[in-house]
Write an enzyme that holds these catalytic residues in place. Structure first.
Site, PDB file in Angstrom:
ATOM      1  N   HIS A 218      75.105   6.047  70.932  1.00  0.00           N
ATOM      2  CA  HIS A 218      75.382   6.745  72.200  1.00  0.00           C
ATOM      3  C   HIS A 218      75.321   5.723  73.324  1.00  0.00           C
ATOM      4  O   HIS A 218      74.258   5.468  73.900  1.00  0.00           O
ATOM      5  CB  HIS A 218      74.358   7.867  72.415  1.00  0.00           C
ATOM      6  CG  HIS A 218      74.641   8.746  73.593  1.00  0.00           C
ATOM      7  ND1 HIS A 218      74.243  10.059  73.675  1.00  0.00           N
ATOM      8  CD2 HIS A 218      75.303   8.501  74.763  1.00  0.00           C
ATOM      9  CE1 HIS A 218      74.617  10.574  74.829  1.00  0.00           C
ATOM     10  NE2 HIS A 218      75.265   9.632  75.527  1.00  0.00           N
TER      11      HIS A 218
ATOM     12  N   HIS B 121      78.156   4.384  76.450  1.00  0.00           N
ATOM     13  CA  HIS B 121      79.494   4.428  77.066  1.00  0.00           C
ATOM     14  C   HIS B 121      79.867   3.004  77.470  1.00  0.00           C
ATOM     15  O   HIS B 121      79.153   2.385  78.268  1.00  0.00           O
ATOM     16  CB  HIS B 121      79.489   5.318  78.308  1.00  0.00           C
ATOM     17  CG  HIS B 121      79.069   6.720  78.013  1.00  0.00           C
ATOM     18  ND1 HIS B 121      79.971   7.748  77.865  1.00  0.00           N
ATOM     19  CD2 HIS B 121      77.846   7.269  77.802  1.00  0.00           C
ATOM     20  CE1 HIS B 121      79.317   8.876  77.601  1.00  0.00           C
ATOM     21  NE2 HIS B 121      78.025   8.603  77.553  1.00  0.00           N
TER      22      HIS B 121
ATOM     23  N   HIS C 271      78.895  15.342  73.682  1.00  0.00           N
ATOM     24  CA  HIS C 271      77.723  15.492  74.559  1.00  0.00           C
ATOM     25  C   HIS C 271      77.432  16.983  74.717  1.00  0.00           C
ATOM     26  O   HIS C 271      78.318  17.741  75.150  1.00  0.00           O
ATOM     27  CB  HIS C 271      78.026  14.925  75.944  1.00  0.00           C
ATOM     28  CG  HIS C 271      77.939  13.435  76.033  1.00  0.00           C
ATOM     29  ND1 HIS C 271      78.639  12.599  75.218  1.00  0.00           N
ATOM     30  CD2 HIS C 271      77.214  12.638  76.865  1.00  0.00           C
ATOM     31  CE1 HIS C 271      78.361  11.341  75.537  1.00  0.00           C
ATOM     32  NE2 HIS C 271      77.498  11.335  76.545  1.00  0.00           N
TER      33      HIS C 271
ATOM     34  N   GLU D 180      72.508  18.183  77.311  1.00  0.00           N
ATOM     35  CA  GLU D 180      71.893  17.309  78.324  1.00  0.00           C
ATOM     36  C   GLU D 180      71.366  18.210  79.436  1.00  0.00           C
ATOM     37  O   GLU D 180      70.267  18.031  79.916  1.00  0.00           O
ATOM     38  CB  GLU D 180      72.910  16.296  78.871  1.00  0.00           C
ATOM     39  CG  GLU D 180      72.314  15.228  79.782  1.00  0.00           C
ATOM     40  CD  GLU D 180      73.353  14.222  80.293  1.00  0.00           C
ATOM     41  OE1 GLU D 180      74.561  14.550  80.305  1.00  0.00           O
ATOM     42  OE2 GLU D 180      72.955  13.101  80.678  1.00  0.00           O
TER      43      GLU D 180
ATOM     44  N   ASP E   7      72.710   5.099  76.399  1.00  0.00           N
ATOM     45  CA  ASP E   7      73.681   5.873  77.197  1.00  0.00           C
ATOM     46  C   ASP E   7      74.536   4.959  78.093  1.00  0.00           C
ATOM     47  O   ASP E   7      75.693   4.706  77.770  1.00  0.00           O
ATOM     48  CB  ASP E   7      72.963   6.935  78.029  1.00  0.00           C
ATOM     49  CG  ASP E   7      73.825   8.149  78.357  1.00  0.00           C
ATOM     50  OD1 ASP E   7      74.983   8.173  77.926  1.00  0.00           O
ATOM     51  OD2 ASP E   7      73.332   9.065  79.040  1.00  0.00           O
ATOM     52  N   ASP E   8      73.981   4.519  79.227  1.00  0.00           N
ATOM     53  CA  ASP E   8      74.754   3.720  80.200  1.00  0.00           C
ATOM     54  C   ASP E   8      73.885   2.546  80.674  1.00  0.00           C
ATOM     55  O   ASP E   8      73.414   2.550  81.823  1.00  0.00           O
ATOM     56  CB  ASP E   8      75.123   4.597  81.405  1.00  0.00           C
ATOM     57  CG  ASP E   8      76.023   5.744  81.013  1.00  0.00           C
ATOM     58  OD1 ASP E   8      77.223   5.513  80.790  1.00  0.00           O
ATOM     59  OD2 ASP E   8      75.516   6.875  80.915  1.00  0.00           O
TER      60      ASP E   8
HETATM   61  N1  ADE Z   1      79.266   9.815  80.916  1.00  0.00           N
HETATM   62  C1  ADE Z   1      78.515   8.715  80.981  1.00  0.00           C
HETATM   63  N2  ADE Z   1      77.220   9.002  80.942  1.00  0.00           N
HETATM   64  C2  ADE Z   1      77.125  10.353  80.845  1.00  0.00           C
HETATM   65  C3  ADE Z   1      76.047  11.255  80.755  1.00  0.00           C
HETATM   66  N3  ADE Z   1      74.769  10.850  80.764  1.00  0.00           N
HETATM   67  N4  ADE Z   1      76.325  12.571  80.684  1.00  0.00           N
HETATM   68  C4  ADE Z   1      77.595  12.991  80.686  1.00  0.00           C
HETATM   69  N5  ADE Z   1      78.646  12.179  80.761  1.00  0.00           N
HETATM   70  C5  ADE Z   1      78.405  10.864  80.826  1.00  0.00           C
HETATM   71 ZN    ZN Z   2      76.352   9.781  77.291  1.00  0.00          ZN
END
Ligand code: ADE
Ligand code: ZN
Length: 378
Positions: free
Chosen positions: A36, A38, A220, A223, A302-303
């Site tokens: 996970h 991006h 996703h 969340e 995630d990011d």
């Molecule tokens: N795109 C990138 N990060 C995300 C996240 N945490 N939730 C939803 N879309 C995303």
């Molecule tokens: Zn994500």
């Protein structure tokens, strides 16, 4: 986690051989899988500024320390979309893929299934084949340098609606049939972006089509949507994994079922604190409850660039917050392999690599005693 209190830099890096290691350093060196992440969320702020300047895209600030600031998931998504908008050429995607793998490999990531979300670019007239080919070229170049492998998952952006999702999957299928360079890296289809007010069932057609084209499926969910939305993702859309899946813990029956079926959850504890503000601190995250319930809950960033994270830190901070041992963390790394879409032979080889490296790291781990030896003079 006494080892963590040893000052940073007090010991040589793991690859220096036999030097003692803090738990954090050993976890950084442990071979890890990420399911996970991006790719746009891995973009170095300096690269964003450079690409934006070249493309004439105005940024709210060119101060790289301030570019990535947000106070909620919605604000975060606006920053994420701004970052995406700076990718205007095939070469930009290649550079992103290259730098992304280089940065992750520095923290022990050896295999990833990375999301890319091209809706914005496709709506603006970019060709999916160029995006995929550019990304794949960058990933291959970094793989040749580091040995760290990254495959791709094409994410539908929920904000663009179901028909854009069908169109992307349709085009992906066409590229696959045509043998377009790089498309072999795309293993699966997922979806991301906002969950609130979106019924996942509205993306059933896109998911059915993706399955017909032979793509693996994830998405996703949970969340900030209820467990019923997670059930819909799996039951109506046929998702084999769930990204985040946080709200699952609110439905004990669904937890029991997901544990029995070993449905992979790609959990991102630090992201849930920093992006979604779901909990005040890591110690409040349900990750240990998910693991204790037998869920196949994996660890992911995630990011990472947008949240100032890396996968080594994700492992180390989770170990510290929940008092997990090195071997607990090795078990989590192995579950990353289980939840991955690696072919069986590659998965077996990666499990062996994780065990072998863990066996070499374990005797070097600092204990409370070795971290704080008694002073010779008392
Ligand atoms: N795109 C990138 N990060 C995300 C996240 N945490 N939730 C939803 N879309 C995303
Ligand atoms: Zn994500």
């Amino acid at each position: 986690m006494s080892g963590d209190r040893v000052p940073p830099g007090a010991f040589p890096r793991p690859e220096d051989g036999e030097a003692p290691l803090t738990l954090a350093a050993a976890l950084d060196a442990l071979p890890k899988v990420e399911l996970h992440c991006h790719v746009e969320g891995t973009m170095r702020p300096a690269t964003v500024v450079e690409l934006a300047t070249r493309a004439g895209i105005p940024l709210p600030t060119t101060d790289v320390t301030e570019l990535y600031s947000y106070g909620s998931l919605d604000e975060f998504l606006s920053v994420f979309w701004l970052v995406q908008s700076t990718l205007t050429t095939r070469d930009d995607w290649a550079r992103l893929g290259y730098e992304s793998v280089l940065d992750a490999a520095a923290h022990g990531r050896v295999y990833a299934e990375l999301f890319f979300t091209p809706a914005r670019h496709l709506a603006a007239g970019s060709a999916l084949g160029d995006i995929v080919a550019g990304l794949a070229e960058g990933l291959a170049a970094a793989e040749a340098e580091t040995g760290s492998v990254a495959m791709l998952i094409a994410d539908i952006d929920r904000a663009f609606g179901p028909s854009a999702g069908v169109a992307m999957v349709d085009e992906l299928g066409r590229l696959r049939r045509a043998g377009t360079p790089g498309v072999e890296r795309v293993l699966g289809v997922g979806m991301d972006s906002t969950e609130l007010g979106v019924d996942p069932a509205s993306f059933t057609d896109a998911y059915r089509l993706a399955a017909r084209h032979g793509f693996r499926l994830t998405g996703h969910q949970g969340e900030n949507s209820p467990p019923s939305a997670i059930a819909t993702l799996v039951d109506a859309l046929g998702a084999q994994r769930v990204d985040h899946g946080l709200s699952l813990v609110d439905d004990p029956e669904l937890v029991t079922r997901f544990a029995a079926e070993r449905i992979g959850l790609t959990v991102c504890p630090n992201s849930n604190i920093r992006i979604a503000n779901a909990f005040p601190a890591l110690a409040d995250h349900p990750f240990p409850a998910m693991r204790a319930a037998g869920l196949l809950a994996t660890l992911n960033t995630d990011d990472p660039a947008l949240t100032d994270l890396d996968l080594g830190y994700e492992y180390a901070s989770v170990a510290a917050a929940f008092d997990y041992s090195f071997d607990d963390m090795v078990a989590i790394a192995l579950d990353g392999v289980t939840a991955s879409w690696l072919p069986a032979d590659d998965a077996r080889a990666l499990r062996t690599r994780i065990h072998t490296t863990a066996d070499a790291l374990r005797p070097r781990l600092l204990t409370a005693l070795t971290a704080y030896p008694e002073h010779p003079e008392g």
